[in-house]
Design a protein around this motif. Structure first.
Motif, PDB file in Angstrom:
ATOM      1  N   ASP A  98       0.869  -1.173   0.000  1.00  0.00           N
ATOM      2  CA  ASP A  98       0.000   0.000   0.000  1.00  0.00           C
ATOM      3  C   ASP A  98       0.911   1.230   0.000  1.00  0.00           C
ATOM      4  N   SER A  99       0.323   2.401   0.198  1.00  0.00           N
ATOM      5  CA  SER A  99       1.123   3.622   0.129  1.00  0.00           C
ATOM      6  C   SER A  99       2.268   3.580   1.145  1.00  0.00           C
ATOM      7  N   GLN A 124      -0.827  11.163  -8.572  1.00  0.00           N
ATOM      8  CA  GLN A 124      -1.430   9.924  -8.081  1.00  0.00           C
ATOM      9  C   GLN A 124      -1.175   8.847  -9.120  1.00  0.00           C
ATOM     10  N   ALA A 126      -2.180   5.931 -11.556  1.00  0.00           N
ATOM     11  CA  ALA A 126      -3.443   5.796 -12.283  1.00  0.00           C
ATOM     12  C   ALA A 126      -4.152   4.469 -12.010  1.00  0.00           C
ATOM     13  N   ASP A 127      -3.640   3.643 -11.099  1.00  0.00           N
ATOM     14  CA  ASP A 127      -4.404   2.442 -10.744  1.00  0.00           C
ATOM     15  C   ASP A 127      -5.216   2.677  -9.457  1.00  0.00           C
ATOM     16  N   TRP A 128      -4.519   2.884  -8.348  1.00  0.00           N
ATOM     17  CA  TRP A 128      -5.270   3.048  -7.096  1.00  0.00           C
ATOM     18  C   TRP A 128      -5.634   4.498  -6.809  1.00  0.00           C
ATOM     19  N   ASP A 129      -5.124   5.444  -7.601  1.00  0.00           N
ATOM     20  CA  ASP A 129      -5.522   6.857  -7.473  1.00  0.00           C
ATOM     21  C   ASP A 129      -5.420   7.407  -6.053  1.00  0.00           C
ATOM     22  N   ALA A 130      -4.437   6.964  -5.288  1.00  0.00           N
ATOM     23  CA  ALA A 130      -4.391   7.371  -3.890  1.00  0.00           C
ATOM     24  C   ALA A 130      -3.754   8.750  -3.699  1.00  0.00           C
ATOM     25  N   GLY A 131      -2.628   8.985  -4.360  1.00  0.00           N
ATOM     26  CA  GLY A 131      -1.971  10.276  -4.195  1.00  0.00           C
ATOM     27  C   GLY A 131      -1.330  10.451  -2.833  1.00  0.00           C
ATOM     28  N   GLN A 132      -0.658   9.436  -2.341  1.00  0.00           N
ATOM     29  CA  GLN A 132      -0.044   9.522  -1.018  1.00  0.00           C
ATOM     30  C   GLN A 132       1.456   9.277  -1.026  1.00  0.00           C
TER      31      GLN A 132
ATOM     32  N   PRO B 109      -2.199  12.995   3.500  1.00  0.00           N
ATOM     33  CA  PRO B 109      -1.135  11.987   3.463  1.00  0.00           C
ATOM     34  C   PRO B 109       0.090  12.371   4.284  1.00  0.00           C
ATOM     35  N   ARG B 139     -13.911   3.927  -1.696  1.00  0.00           N
ATOM     36  CA  ARG B 139     -13.360   4.929  -2.594  1.00  0.00           C
ATOM     37  C   ARG B 139     -13.238   4.400  -4.009  1.00  0.00           C
ATOM     38  N   VAL B 141     -11.448   3.559  -7.390  1.00  0.00           N
ATOM     39  CA  VAL B 141     -10.074   3.242  -7.785  1.00  0.00           C
ATOM     40  C   VAL B 141     -10.067   2.932  -9.273  1.00  0.00           C
ATOM     41  N   TYR B 142      -8.911   2.778  -9.832  1.00  0.00           N
ATOM     42  CA  TYR B 142      -8.778   2.520 -11.271  1.00  0.00           C
ATOM     43  C   TYR B 142      -9.606   3.521 -12.078  1.00  0.00           C
TER      44      TYR B 142
END
Ligand SMILES: Cc1cc2nc3c(=O)[nH]c(=O)nc-3n(C[C@H](O)[C@H](O)[C@H](O)COP(=O)(O)OP(=O)(O)OC[C@H]3O[C@@H](n4cnc5c(N)ncnc54)[C@H](O)[C@@H]3O)c2cc1C
Ligand SMILES: Nc1ncnc2c1ncn2[C@@H]1O[C@H](COP(=O)(O)O)[C@@H](O)[C@H]1O
Lengths: 266, 332
Positions: A98-99, A124, A126-132, B109, B139, B141-142
């Motif tokens: 994970d991040s 971020q 482009a798969d999980w789009d988390a940005g962390q 974050p 949330r 995703v993808y």
């Protein structure tokens, strides 16, 4: 200027939505047949941001990619665009992170690289789009971070960044070393030149295993996660579209207006 | 070891007022706090907070912590993370909610990594697991193709929330609550960034996020001229013009008009998508619209899967006739 760019290999985010499938039993995304993975688009733009600085004042760009079974044609793309070196953190224990575990491993690799003035990440993946991960690396290294940058210029040992906000942008200055995350407003990443592709083909990436960066397997990949994925699913789209039939598009346009009136939408 | 108690909302203000998203966070936070039988806390950080703290109570908070300091005039990662780290350590909330905004997506974050916890970003739904009492965040995703439910056991459990995903409570002026100013020592030498200027690129007319009708154009519009036609329609509908990413990337329209995963989130009554294919990333920003109307020459375009009414054909022919008829109907 020594620059490091973190680039992730991801499922092509612009593959047709209909090709996207998940396996609910294992909570994983299935690789669509015939759609090769890509470098996450914002990461390509992060490479572009670094290249622009290299163009104007010289410097060295090292690309860092973490994963397993990475496709050489994909992960070498930043080299063919003009980056100088490629370091792969490649091992099965890096998988399923994970991040937290990802940022930790990347930060440790950056420490091993040692010399850096600027680190770039995508805003971020482009798969999980988390940005962390970008902010995480900066926090672990104890350096300032500026996120969602659309312009990055190096001036007198400092960096001047245009950071996108809801209704415009902010101009922010930061001392080095620093970490910047890049957004698409930066502009398109350059194409690889033929010369670049040939040079990249000859370059061998450096491959690091967990022991090379001094991390325990328990801290990285799936084992180092601090968040748990309970469920992955595809939202159902139940929409039924009524197509307005007519002899010409113009007629259909006019009929559409009448339809909207009848439905009290206008 | 401190006991973690309460649900806390990190609120944002503009000109002494709570932002709309902050009221949505308070609405959601109130529900979570009630389920956990805990207090709803709110923290507001800035130079001068004006009426905002009182307003947070009106929108559901039991206790509002305020941090006011000239050094907090503008959001900067270093100073705000320092303030929040101190506040979280002193107050120890069980849950911390932030908005998925320019501030929230930067602050969450970095703060989480400092506190050693893992946030769920950009949540559409938040629920308490009845057995474990842990926060579950759903949330996209993808690029919006899938949704994921995450849980984290480390405290405080943090999440950022997407705009318009939650509803605010009805404001209740008679609600009682406490306002508690807190002081945080800030060392200017530790703030390594400096904001030189803030440039607003707002377009005239109704704000895209607030418009009840949005006319959005995509790559198929072909250039800035086409957007003039969309503007004309938007004006007649008293709405706003938006765009998918390519028109912004190509500078046909300002970047601030981008709708989608990394652009604005809109939920109007009427969303008219012209020459937009309907990528998952674009739909992330508009699928909450009540009625999507699509004009596209490709009958197979994904946008028709989301639309209520559609016209298959060249927009250059369909749109002028549509606009003229709308004008006529609205006049008559
Ligand atoms: C990580 C990531 C984040 C992204 N974030 C966003 C985001 O926030 N917002 C966003 O919009 N995109 C975003 N994208 C891009 C997204 O994947 C798509 O590329 C984009 O939305 C496509 O825009 P479009 O529909 O306008 O263009 P296209 O997909 O090229 O579609 C153009 C459409 O116009 C139609 N058309 C062409 N000519 C005509 C005509 N004369 N008459 C009628 N119809 C016509 C075509 O049939 C086609 O359907 C993101 C991508 C990534 C990877
Ligand atoms: N596996 C990875 N390898 C290299 N860089 C990564 C990896 N995962 C994330 N990053 C970097 O961190 C950014 C943000 O990722 P995320 O927080 O996962 O959305 C990406 O755009 C990359 O620059």
């Amino acid at each position: 200027m020594n620059m490091i760019v973190c680039c992730k290999q991801v499922l092509d985010p612009e593959a047709p939505p209909a090709s996207f499938k998940i396996d609910p039993a294992s909570n994983t995304v299935l690789q669509p047949p015939g759609v090769p993975p890509v470098v996450s688009p914002f990461d390509e733009q992060a490479v572009e941001a670094a290249l622009r600085i290299k163009d104007s004042q010289g410097g060295k760009i090292t690309v860092l990619t973490l994963g397993n079974n990475l496709l050489r044609d994909v992960v070498k793309k930043p080299l063919s665009m003009g980056a100088d070196e490629l370091v792969l953190l490649e091992d099965e224990v890096f998988e399923g992170g994970d991040s937290w575990s990802t940022a930790y491993a990347l930060a440790m690799a950056i420490k091993k690289i040692g010399e850096f003035d600027l680190i770039f990440c995508g805003r971020q993946a482009a798969d999980w789009d988390a940005g962390q991960v970008g902010s995480g690396i900066a926090e672990i290294l104890g350096i300032p971070s500026i996120t969602v940058a659309k312009k990055v210029e190096a001036i007198d040992g400092k960096v001047r960044v245009e950071r996108v906000i809801a209704d415009g942008y902010q101009v922010v200055e930061v001392t080095l070393p620093a970490l910047i995350t890049v957004t698409n407003e930066l502009g398109e990443a350059r194409y690889a030149t033929l010369k670049g592709i040939m040079a990249a083909a000859k370059k061998q990436p450096t491959i690091w295993k967990p022991v090379d960066i001094g991390v325990e397997p328990s801290q990285i990949g799936a084992a180092g996660r601090r968040s748990k994925l309970l469920k992955l699913f595809q939202p159902v789209r139940e929409g039924k579209c009524e197509i307005i039939e007519a002899d010409t598009p113009a007629e259909a346009g006019a009929n559409l207006a009448v339809k909207l009136r009848d439905a009290k939408l206008i | 070891m401190a006991e973690f108690k309460g649900v806390m909302v990190y609120g944002e203000t503009t000109e002494g007022k709570l932002t709309a998203l902050t009221t949505e966070l308070l609405g959601c936070g109130r529900r979570l706090a009630d389920e956990l039988k805990e207090d709803l806390l709110c923290i507001l950080v800035g130079e001068q907070l004006g009426e905002a703290p009182q307003s947070a109570i009106v929108y559901g908070a039991d206790k509002v912590y305020t941090v006011e300091d000239p050094l907090l005039k503008e959001y900067q990662t270093d100073s705000y993370v320092t303030v929040m780290e101190k506040a979280i350590k002193d107050i120890s909330p069980q849950i911390l909610l932030l908005g998925q905004t320019a501030i929230g997506r930067d602050l969450a974050p970095r703060l989480a990594f400092r506190l050693g916890v893992s946030p769920s970003m950009d949540c559409l739904e938040l629920n308490i697991d009845p057995d474990t009492k842990l926060l579950q965040g759903t949330r996209p995703v993808y690029g919006g193709n899938a949704r994921a439910i995450f849980v984290s056991e480390s405290l405080p459990q943090m999440a950022t929330v997407r705009q318009k995903a939650m509803s605010p409570l009805e404001p209740d002026e008679s609600r009682k609550g406490e306002i508690a100013p807190i002081k945080v020592e800030l060392d200017p030498a530790k703030i390594k960034t400096k904001v030189i200027e803030t440039v607003k690129e707002e377009v005239e007319g109704i704000k895209l996020e607030d418009a009840e009708a949005v006319v959005a154009g995509g790559r198929g519009i072909g250039g800035p001229e086409g957007f003039k036609e969309l503007e004309e329609l938007a004006k007649i509908l008293k709405g706003a013009v938006g765009a998918s990413r390519p028109p912004c990337d190509n500078s046909w329209v300002p970047d601030t008009l981008q709708i989608g995963l990394t652009g604005k989130i809109v939920t109007p009554e009427l969303y008219i998508a012209v020459a937009i294919s309907g990528s998952s990333q674009h739909l992330s920003g508009c699928s909450g619209s009540k009625n999507i109307i699509a004009i596209n020459k490709d009958a197979e375009a994904n946008i028709f899967k989301e639309a209520r009414f559609g016209v298959v054909g060249d927009w250059k022919q369909a749109l002028p006739a549509f606009t003229a008829k709308v004008k006529e109907l609205l006049a008559g």
